[in-house]
Design a protein around this motif. Structure first.
Motif, PDB file in Angstrom:
ATOM      1  N   LEU A   1       3.922 -15.982  24.806  1.00  0.00           N
ATOM      2  CA  LEU A   1       4.036 -17.158  23.948  1.00  0.00           C
ATOM      3  C   LEU A   1       4.451 -18.436  24.681  1.00  0.00           C
ATOM      4  CD1 LEU A   1       3.793 -18.249  21.054  1.00  0.00           C
ATOM      5  CD2 LEU A   1       6.207 -17.722  20.781  1.00  0.00           C
ATOM      6  N   PRO A   2       5.485 -18.443  25.515  1.00  0.00           N
ATOM      7  CA  PRO A   2       5.838 -19.696  26.198  1.00  0.00           C
ATOM      8  C   PRO A   2       4.761 -20.163  27.176  1.00  0.00           C
ATOM      9  CG  PRO A   2       7.574 -18.045  26.487  1.00  0.00           C
ATOM     10  CD  PRO A   2       6.451 -17.394  25.759  1.00  0.00           C
ATOM     11  N   ILE A   3       4.092 -19.222  27.812  1.00  0.00           N
ATOM     12  CA  ILE A   3       3.014 -19.598  28.736  1.00  0.00           C
ATOM     13  C   ILE A   3       1.853 -20.191  27.953  1.00  0.00           C
ATOM     14  CG2 ILE A   3       1.367 -18.689  30.423  1.00  0.00           C
ATOM     15  CD1 ILE A   3       3.518 -16.549  31.062  1.00  0.00           C
ATOM     16  N   ASN A   4       1.547 -19.607  26.809  1.00  0.00           N
ATOM     17  CA  ASN A   4       0.485 -20.110  25.953  1.00  0.00           C
ATOM     18  C   ASN A   4       0.798 -21.532  25.479  1.00  0.00           C
ATOM     19  OD1 ASN A   4      -1.809 -20.197  24.386  1.00  0.00           O
ATOM     20  ND2 ASN A   4      -0.923 -19.016  22.709  1.00  0.00           N
ATOM     21  N   THR A   5       2.025 -21.754  25.060  1.00  0.00           N
ATOM     22  CA  THR A   5       2.427 -23.082  24.597  1.00  0.00           C
ATOM     23  C   THR A   5       2.358 -24.100  25.731  1.00  0.00           C
ATOM     24  OG1 THR A   5       3.892 -22.037  22.985  1.00  0.00           O
ATOM     25  CG2 THR A   5       4.263 -24.368  23.446  1.00  0.00           C
ATOM     26  N   GLY A   6       2.822 -23.720  26.906  1.00  0.00           N
ATOM     27  CA  GLY A   6       2.758 -24.614  28.056  1.00  0.00           C
ATOM     28  C   GLY A   6       1.333 -24.927  28.466  1.00  0.00           C
ATOM     29  N   ALA A   7       0.465 -23.933  28.433  1.00  0.00           N
ATOM     30  CA  ALA A   7      -0.933 -24.148  28.789  1.00  0.00           C
ATOM     31  C   ALA A   7      -1.615 -25.067  27.778  1.00  0.00           C
ATOM     32  CB  ALA A   7      -1.663 -22.810  28.874  1.00  0.00           C
ATOM     33  N   LEU A   8      -1.302 -24.883  26.514  1.00  0.00           N
ATOM     34  CA  LEU A   8      -1.858 -25.758  25.486  1.00  0.00           C
ATOM     35  C   LEU A   8      -1.373 -27.192  25.679  1.00  0.00           C
ATOM     36  CD1 LEU A   8      -3.580 -25.931  22.936  1.00  0.00           C
ATOM     37  CD2 LEU A   8      -1.543 -25.404  21.616  1.00  0.00           C
ATOM     38  N   PHE A   9      -0.100 -27.342  26.026  1.00  0.00           N
ATOM     39  CA  PHE A   9       0.465 -28.666  26.298  1.00  0.00           C
ATOM     40  C   PHE A   9      -0.256 -29.320  27.480  1.00  0.00           C
ATOM     41  CE2 PHE A   9       3.607 -31.245  28.611  1.00  0.00           C
ATOM     42  CZ  PHE A   9       3.850 -32.215  27.655  1.00  0.00           C
ATOM     43  N   LEU A  10      -0.482 -28.565  28.546  1.00  0.00           N
ATOM     44  CA  LEU A  10      -1.190 -29.108  29.703  1.00  0.00           C
ATOM     45  C   LEU A  10      -2.603 -29.541  29.337  1.00  0.00           C
ATOM     46  CD1 LEU A  10      -0.290 -26.872  32.765  1.00  0.00           C
ATOM     47  CD2 LEU A  10       0.180 -29.291  32.460  1.00  0.00           C
ATOM     48  N   SER A  11      -3.288 -28.748  28.553  1.00  0.00           N
ATOM     49  CA  SER A  11      -4.649 -29.105  28.141  1.00  0.00           C
ATOM     50  C   SER A  11      -4.662 -30.398  27.337  1.00  0.00           C
ATOM     51  CB  SER A  11      -5.266 -27.986  27.309  1.00  0.00           C
ATOM     52  OG  SER A  11      -5.487 -26.856  28.088  1.00  0.00           O
ATOM     53  N   VAL A  12      -3.723 -30.532  26.429  1.00  0.00           N
ATOM     54  CA  VAL A  12      -3.657 -31.741  25.596  1.00  0.00           C
ATOM     55  C   VAL A  12      -3.315 -32.961  26.445  1.00  0.00           C
ATOM     56  CG1 VAL A  12      -2.347 -32.862  23.754  1.00  0.00           C
ATOM     57  CG2 VAL A  12      -3.147 -30.530  23.465  1.00  0.00           C
ATOM     58  N   ILE A  13      -2.349 -32.835  27.342  1.00  0.00           N
ATOM     59  CA  ILE A  13      -1.980 -33.955  28.207  1.00  0.00           C
ATOM     60  C   ILE A  13      -3.158 -34.346  29.093  1.00  0.00           C
ATOM     61  CG2 ILE A  13      -0.478 -34.627  30.147  1.00  0.00           C
ATOM     62  CD1 ILE A  13       0.891 -34.675  27.417  1.00  0.00           C
TER      63      ILE A  13
ATOM     64  N   VAL B   1      -6.453 -26.656  34.406  1.00  0.00           N
ATOM     65  CA  VAL B   1      -5.321 -25.761  34.667  1.00  0.00           C
ATOM     66  C   VAL B   1      -4.799 -25.200  33.344  1.00  0.00           C
ATOM     67  CG1 VAL B   1      -2.938 -25.672  35.495  1.00  0.00           C
ATOM     68  CG2 VAL B   1      -4.676 -26.843  36.849  1.00  0.00           C
ATOM     69  N   GLY B   2      -4.686 -26.054  32.338  1.00  0.00           N
ATOM     70  CA  GLY B   2      -4.258 -25.596  31.018  1.00  0.00           C
ATOM     71  C   GLY B   2      -5.235 -24.606  30.416  1.00  0.00           C
ATOM     72  N   LEU B   3      -6.521 -24.861  30.587  1.00  0.00           N
ATOM     73  CA  LEU B   3      -7.541 -23.950  30.074  1.00  0.00           C
ATOM     74  C   LEU B   3      -7.461 -22.598  30.764  1.00  0.00           C
ATOM     75  CD1 LEU B   3     -10.002 -23.535  28.246  1.00  0.00           C
ATOM     76  CD2 LEU B   3     -11.405 -24.380  30.131  1.00  0.00           C
ATOM     77  N   ALA B   4      -7.223 -22.604  32.065  1.00  0.00           N
ATOM     78  CA  ALA B   4      -7.066 -21.349  32.797  1.00  0.00           C
ATOM     79  C   ALA B   4      -5.855 -20.570  32.269  1.00  0.00           C
ATOM     80  CB  ALA B   4      -6.913 -21.623  34.292  1.00  0.00           C
ATOM     81  N   GLY B   5      -4.782 -21.270  31.958  1.00  0.00           N
ATOM     82  CA  GLY B   5      -3.608 -20.616  31.392  1.00  0.00           C
ATOM     83  C   GLY B   5      -3.895 -20.008  30.027  1.00  0.00           C
ATOM     84  N   LEU B   6      -4.647 -20.715  29.217  1.00  0.00           N
ATOM     85  CA  LEU B   6      -5.005 -20.182  27.902  1.00  0.00           C
ATOM     86  C   LEU B   6      -5.879 -18.944  28.022  1.00  0.00           C
ATOM     87  CD1 LEU B   6      -5.711 -23.500  25.984  1.00  0.00           C
ATOM     88  CD2 LEU B   6      -3.850 -21.903  25.565  1.00  0.00           C
ATOM     89  N   ILE B   7      -6.817 -18.978  28.952  1.00  0.00           N
ATOM     90  CA  ILE B   7      -7.682 -17.812  29.164  1.00  0.00           C
ATOM     91  C   ILE B   7      -6.853 -16.626  29.644  1.00  0.00           C
ATOM     92  CG2 ILE B   7      -9.551 -16.906  30.615  1.00  0.00           C
ATOM     93  CD1 ILE B   7     -10.831 -19.715  30.398  1.00  0.00           C
ATOM     94  N   TRP B   8      -5.891 -16.883  30.537  1.00  0.00           N
ATOM     95  CA  TRP B   8      -5.031 -15.803  31.013  1.00  0.00           C
ATOM     96  C   TRP B   8      -4.266 -15.183  29.847  1.00  0.00           C
ATOM     97  CZ3 TRP B   8       0.193 -14.917  30.833  1.00  0.00           C
ATOM     98  CH2 TRP B   8       0.651 -13.839  31.574  1.00  0.00           C
ATOM     99  N   CYS B   9      -3.742 -16.023  28.953  1.00  0.00           N
ATOM    100  CA  CYS B   9      -2.989 -15.516  27.798  1.00  0.00           C
ATOM    101  C   CYS B   9      -3.867 -14.652  26.904  1.00  0.00           C
ATOM    102  CB  CYS B   9      -2.413 -16.681  26.992  1.00  0.00           C
ATOM    103  SG  CYS B   9      -1.085 -17.558  27.821  1.00  0.00           S
ATOM    104  N   VAL B  10      -5.074 -15.094  26.651  1.00  0.00           N
ATOM    105  CA  VAL B  10      -5.989 -14.323  25.807  1.00  0.00           C
ATOM    106  C   VAL B  10      -6.290 -12.976  26.452  1.00  0.00           C
ATOM    107  CG1 VAL B  10      -8.364 -14.235  24.952  1.00  0.00           C
ATOM    108  CG2 VAL B  10      -7.020 -16.309  24.663  1.00  0.00           C
ATOM    109  N   LEU B  11      -6.557 -12.979  27.749  1.00  0.00           N
ATOM    110  CA  LEU B  11      -6.860 -11.724  28.432  1.00  0.00           C
ATOM    111  C   LEU B  11      -5.661 -10.782  28.440  1.00  0.00           C
ATOM    112  CD1 LEU B  11      -8.986 -12.983  31.447  1.00  0.00           C
ATOM    113  CD2 LEU B  11      -9.776 -11.790  29.397  1.00  0.00           C
TER     114      LEU B  11
END
Length: 71
Positions: free
Chosen positions: A47-59, A14-24
């Motif tokens: 930016l906040p979505i990117n940070t949240g997605a990165l947090f989800l990926s790490v968790i 889910v975090g990875l999908a969020g990161l991909i969305w931010c990049v796109l």
């Protein structure tokens, strides 16, 4: 511990999908050649979505590692 591993993998995806969305989203904004103020507005929204997605990926990855260690 299998549940911890698989749920961690799901959270990480889910975090990875969020990161991909931010990049796109930023890529589309760059291709549109927006003015500086408009580009800043897009980046401030992403930016906040990117940070949240990165947090989800790490968790999620931490959950996988803990599940493997406790297995």
């Amino acid at each position: 511990m299998e549940i911890l591993i698989w749920s961690g993998a799901a959270v990480s995806l889910v975090g990875l999908a969020g990161l991909i969305w931010c990049v796109l989203r930023v890529w589309r904004a760059r291709r549109a050649q927006l003015e500086e103020a408009e580009m800043r507005a897009v980046l401030q929204k992403v930016l906040p979505i990117n940070t949240g997605a990165l947090f989800l990926s790490v968790i999620g990855l931490m959950m996988v590692v803990i599940g493997i260690l406790l297995r």
